[in-house]
Design a protein around this motif. Structure first.
Motif, PDB file in Angstrom:
ATOM      1  N   GLN A 312       0.824  -1.207   0.000  1.00 34.10           N
ATOM      2  CA  GLN A 312       0.000   0.000   0.000  1.00 34.10           C
ATOM      3  C   GLN A 312       0.859   1.259   0.000  1.00 34.10           C
ATOM      4  N   THR A 313       1.949   1.205  -0.760  1.00 37.10           N
ATOM      5  CA  THR A 313       2.795   2.381  -0.948  1.00 37.10           C
ATOM      6  C   THR A 313       2.741   2.854  -2.403  1.00 37.10           C
ATOM      7  N   ILE A 314       1.788   2.339  -3.166  1.00 33.38           N
ATOM      8  CA  ILE A 314       1.634   2.739  -4.559  1.00 33.38           C
ATOM      9  C   ILE A 314       1.286   4.223  -4.628  1.00 33.38           C
ATOM     10  N   THR A 315       1.784   4.918  -5.635  1.00 35.12           N
ATOM     11  CA  THR A 315       1.578   6.364  -5.739  1.00 35.12           C
ATOM     12  C   THR A 315       0.515   6.682  -6.783  1.00 35.12           C
ATOM     13  N   PRO A 316      -0.109   7.856  -6.696  1.00 38.67           N
ATOM     14  CA  PRO A 316      -1.164   8.217  -7.655  1.00 38.67           C
ATOM     15  C   PRO A 316      -0.736   8.131  -9.114  1.00 38.67           C
ATOM     16  N   PRO A 317       0.457   8.624  -9.507  1.00 36.06           N
ATOM     17  CA  PRO A 317       0.816   8.520 -10.924  1.00 36.06           C
ATOM     18  C   PRO A 317       0.895   7.080 -11.417  1.00 36.06           C
ATOM     19  N   GLU A 318       1.238   6.147 -10.527  1.00 28.38           N
ATOM     20  CA  GLU A 318       1.376   4.747 -10.925  1.00 28.38           C
ATOM     21  C   GLU A 318       0.025   4.065 -11.137  1.00 28.38           C
ATOM     22  N   LEU A 319      -1.057   4.719 -10.727  1.00 28.39           N
ATOM     23  CA  LEU A 319      -2.394   4.156 -10.883  1.00 28.39           C
ATOM     24  C   LEU A 319      -3.207   4.883 -11.955  1.00 28.39           C
ATOM     25  N   SER A 320      -2.602   5.831 -12.616  1.00 25.43           N
ATOM     26  CA  SER A 320      -3.346   6.632 -13.578  1.00 25.43           C
ATOM     27  C   SER A 320      -2.788   6.437 -14.979  1.00 25.43           C
ATOM     28  N   GLY A 321      -3.518   6.926 -15.963  1.00 24.40           N
ATOM     29  CA  GLY A 321      -3.020   6.959 -17.330  1.00 24.40           C
ATOM     30  C   GLY A 321      -3.138   5.675 -18.108  1.00 24.40           C
ATOM     31  N   GLY A 322      -3.790   4.647 -17.550  1.00 21.62           N
ATOM     32  CA  GLY A 322      -3.917   3.385 -18.261  1.00 21.62           C
ATOM     33  C   GLY A 322      -4.816   3.516 -19.490  1.00 21.62           C
ATOM     34  N   THR A 323      -4.416   2.886 -20.593  1.00 26.37           N
ATOM     35  CA  THR A 323      -5.223   2.914 -21.818  1.00 26.37           C
ATOM     36  C   THR A 323      -5.809   1.554 -22.156  1.00 26.37           C
ATOM     37  N   PHE A 324      -5.403   0.512 -21.436  1.00 27.89           N
ATOM     38  CA  PHE A 324      -5.855  -0.862 -21.673  1.00 27.89           C
ATOM     39  C   PHE A 324      -5.491  -1.644 -20.416  1.00 27.89           C
ATOM     40  N   THR A 325      -6.178  -2.775 -20.172  1.00 21.07           N
ATOM     41  CA  THR A 325      -5.915  -3.556 -18.971  1.00 21.07           C
ATOM     42  C   THR A 325      -5.749  -5.028 -19.310  1.00 21.07           C
ATOM     43  N   VAL A 326      -4.809  -5.673 -18.599  1.00 14.38           N
ATOM     44  CA  VAL A 326      -4.613  -7.121 -18.681  1.00 14.38           C
ATOM     45  C   VAL A 326      -4.917  -7.724 -17.312  1.00 14.38           C
ATOM     46  N   SER A 327      -5.783  -8.735 -17.289  1.00 16.74           N
ATOM     47  CA  SER A 327      -6.110  -9.442 -16.050  1.00 16.74           C
ATOM     48  C   SER A 327      -5.763 -10.909 -16.241  1.00 16.74           C
ATOM     49  N   ASN A 328      -4.878 -11.430 -15.409  1.00 17.01           N
ATOM     50  CA  ASN A 328      -4.371 -12.797 -15.565  1.00 17.01           C
ATOM     51  C   ASN A 328      -4.715 -13.611 -14.327  1.00 17.01           C
ATOM     52  N   LEU A 329      -5.489 -14.676 -14.508  1.00 12.30           N
ATOM     53  CA  LEU A 329      -5.811 -15.610 -13.425  1.00 12.30           C
ATOM     54  C   LEU A 329      -5.205 -16.985 -13.684  1.00 12.30           C
ATOM     55  N   GLY A 330      -4.304 -17.038 -14.653  1.00 13.74           N
ATOM     56  CA  GLY A 330      -3.689 -18.315 -14.989  1.00 13.74           C
ATOM     57  C   GLY A 330      -2.927 -18.939 -13.840  1.00 13.74           C
ATOM     58  N   MET A 331      -2.320 -18.090 -12.987  1.00 16.84           N
ATOM     59  CA  MET A 331      -1.548 -18.631 -11.863  1.00 16.84           C
ATOM     60  C   MET A 331      -2.417 -19.371 -10.854  1.00 16.84           C
ATOM     61  N   PHE A 332      -3.735 -19.168 -10.931  1.00 20.22           N
ATOM     62  CA  PHE A 332      -4.668 -19.875 -10.040  1.00 20.22           C
ATOM     63  C   PHE A 332      -5.275 -21.112 -10.710  1.00 20.22           C
ATOM     64  N   GLY A 333      -4.818 -21.430 -11.914  1.00 16.63           N
ATOM     65  CA  GLY A 333      -5.341 -22.593 -12.617  1.00 16.63           C
ATOM     66  C   GLY A 333      -6.595 -22.323 -13.419  1.00 16.63           C
ATOM     67  N   VAL A 334      -7.014 -21.055 -13.495  1.00 14.66           N
ATOM     68  CA  VAL A 334      -8.195 -20.700 -14.286  1.00 14.66           C
ATOM     69  C   VAL A 334      -7.820 -20.749 -15.761  1.00 14.66           C
ATOM     70  N   THR A 335      -8.591 -21.497 -16.544  1.00 10.31           N
ATOM     71  CA  THR A 335      -8.242 -21.663 -17.957  1.00 10.31           C
ATOM     72  C   THR A 335      -8.856 -20.595 -18.853  1.00 10.31           C
ATOM     73  N   ALA A 336      -9.997 -20.040 -18.478  1.00 12.99           N
ATOM     74  CA  ALA A 336     -10.627 -18.994 -19.291  1.00 12.99           C
ATOM     75  C   ALA A 336     -11.646 -18.247 -18.443  1.00 12.99           C
ATOM     76  N   PHE A 337     -11.797 -16.942 -18.688  1.00 17.59           N
ATOM     77  CA  PHE A 337     -12.797 -16.144 -17.981  1.00 17.59           C
ATOM     78  C   PHE A 337     -13.032 -14.862 -18.751  1.00 17.59           C
ATOM     79  N   ASN A 338     -14.094 -14.163 -18.401  1.00 17.60           N
ATOM     80  CA  ASN A 338     -14.422 -12.876 -19.003  1.00 17.60           C
ATOM     81  C   ASN A 338     -14.227 -11.786 -17.955  1.00 17.60           C
ATOM     82  N   ALA A 339     -13.475 -10.755 -18.300  1.00 19.19           N
ATOM     83  CA  ALA A 339     -13.220  -9.656 -17.374  1.00 19.19           C
ATOM     84  C   ALA A 339     -14.182  -8.504 -17.640  1.00 19.19           C
ATOM     85  N   VAL A 340     -14.255  -7.577 -16.695  1.00 18.03           N
ATOM     86  CA  VAL A 340     -15.139  -6.417 -16.790  1.00 18.03           C
ATOM     87  C   VAL A 340     -14.347  -5.228 -17.323  1.00 18.03           C
ATOM     88  N   VAL A 341     -14.861  -4.607 -18.381  1.00 16.98           N
ATOM     89  CA  VAL A 341     -14.183  -3.464 -18.994  1.00 16.98           C
ATOM     90  C   VAL A 341     -14.141  -2.295 -18.016  1.00 16.98           C
TER      91      VAL A 341
END
Length: 408
Positions: A312-341
């Motif tokens: 919880q030391t993340i700074t405001p600039p590091e959380l802003s300015g995103g133009t696209f998002t990647v969500s990965n659940l593969g490390m939990f063994g999930v083979t496929a899912f739909n994310a929320v835009v």
């Protein structure tokens, strides 16, 4: 007099909660000094002074205020506090009834030291300390400027346990009712969890999203990753995905955009947000210029960002300015899912686990390959089925030729 208002610490922030004042009322501060810890819709962040002066609190710890609302003033020597900024005992500065601190706010308030000050500590460290009955004043911090972080508290707890010291756990939530479902226990969400719920509900209600999936043969990518690891260059599958996404977004600018205020927006920079699970919440820090950075630099960025999210030391600039998002659940063994835009973006990529499959190889002979399913969820107001399919096809081609990701 300089008025200090509730800052906008993220693109989507509308209001924030003052968790803790880091300077006492009437203390002198200099530009860059830490003033307060503020909880936003994405994370808890430290807000710094923009100028010098004597700080006088206008808002209290626990107050939730809209962006732009006064929270303090900075006075020069000899300057007096204006009457309109004098807080009453039963009202906030805007004239509304004072908001009592929530239980979560009370939890994160650290104990005072012998000198009357408060030890510097991250919000997560304080929560862990309260849960285990640890006095923060007894700890030495290993973080920047002696700040107590999660690892310090956990190390102390382990030391106490190994030495047969008694470390009490936090009390469990109390049952509130009985029904034919048994005892019902209600736990109030944190402010961040509440705001995330609101944002996701807003997305589902206002964004006409559709999903397109594609399988990717990542056998060669996994082999390359293993070779890099053996050579001391560590990069995860997700780091390769972020790099491939960055390059593909550069070639498909509409995907690197958004539908906003009845029109199309596209963005010059390619900034990929990576969804990171934190304690009871989800935070999306940003890898800036993902199309230009090498995979190894992306790997270093993502590891550092994930650690700061968890601490919880993340700074405001590091959380802003995103133009696209990647969500990965593969490390939990999930083979496929739909994310929320995420509102303000055109699409989000959901990445599943790489699993072995038998496929037909040369001369139609069966061969085992590692296959990963990726799903693009898109805002249909700016992207259509052909757009999504073309993007995924180009992404698949890059991931199936991973050596090219090391030279682009």
């Amino acid at each position: 007099m300089i008025e200090v208002t509730m800052p906008r610490l993220s693109d989507s922030m509308e209001e924030g909660t003052i968790l803790q004042w880091l300077v006492a009322d009437g203390d002198p501060v200099s530009r860059g000094d830490e003033l307060a810890e503020i909880e936003t819709d994405k994370a808890t962040m430290t807000y710094e002074a923009d100028a010098d002066g004597l700080v006088h609190h206008v808002a209290r710890e626990g107050d939730t205020l809209a962006v732009g609302t006064p929270i303090a003033v900075l006075l020069a020597d000899g300057e007096e506090m204006p009457v309109r900024h004098l807080p009453s005992t039963d009202q906030q500065p805007d004239g509304q009834p004072a908001v009592a601190p929530t239980p979560a706010t009370a939890v994160v308030s650290p104990p005072a030291t012998a000198g009357g000050g408060r030890p510097k500590s991250s919000p997560l460290a304080r929560r862990i300390a309260v849960a285990h009955g640890v006095e923060l004043a007894a700890l030495a911090g290993s973080g920047p400027g002696g700040r107590i972080v999660r690892a310090d508290v956990e190390a102390y707890v382990r030391q106490q346990q190994n030495g047969n010291g008694k470390v009490d756990a936090a009390p469990a939530p109390a049952p509130v009712a009985e029904s034919n479902r048994g005892t019902i226990t209600r736990t109030e969400p944190t402010r961040t969890q509440t705001l995330i719920a609101r944002r996701m509900a807003e997305s589902r209600a206002t964004i006409p999203a559709f999903d397109v999936s594609m399988d990717v043969d990542v056998t060669d990518l996994l082999a390359l990753r293993a070779d890099l690891k053996a050579a001391g260059r560590v990069a995860s599958v997700n780091d390769f995905v972020v790099k491939a996404v960055g390059l593909t977004l550069r070639d498909h600018p509409r995907v690197n955009g958004a539908w906003r205020d009845g029109g199309f927006e596209t963005y010059e920079r390619v900034n990929v947000g990576i969804a990171v699970a934190a304690e009871g919440t989800l935070v999306v820090p940003t890898v800036f210029d993902a199309d230009r950075k090498p995979v190894t630099e992306i790997a270093a960025d993502t590891r550092a960002l994930a650690e700061r999210v968890r601490e919880q030391t993340i700074t405001p600039p590091e959380l802003s300015g995103g133009t696209f998002t990647v969500s990965n659940l593969g490390m939990f063994g999930v083979t496929a899912f739909n994310a929320v835009v995420n509102p303000g973006q055109a699409a989000i990529l959901a990445v599943g686990a790489a699993v072995p499959r038998l496929v037909l190889g040369e001369a139609s002979a069966p061969a085992q390959r590692s296959v990963m399913t990726v799903t693009l969820s898109s805002d249909h107001r700016i992207l259509y089925g052909a757009d999504a399919a073309a993007f995924l096809a180009a992404l698949r081609e890059r991931l199936q030729q991973p050596l090219l990701l090391l030279v682009d």
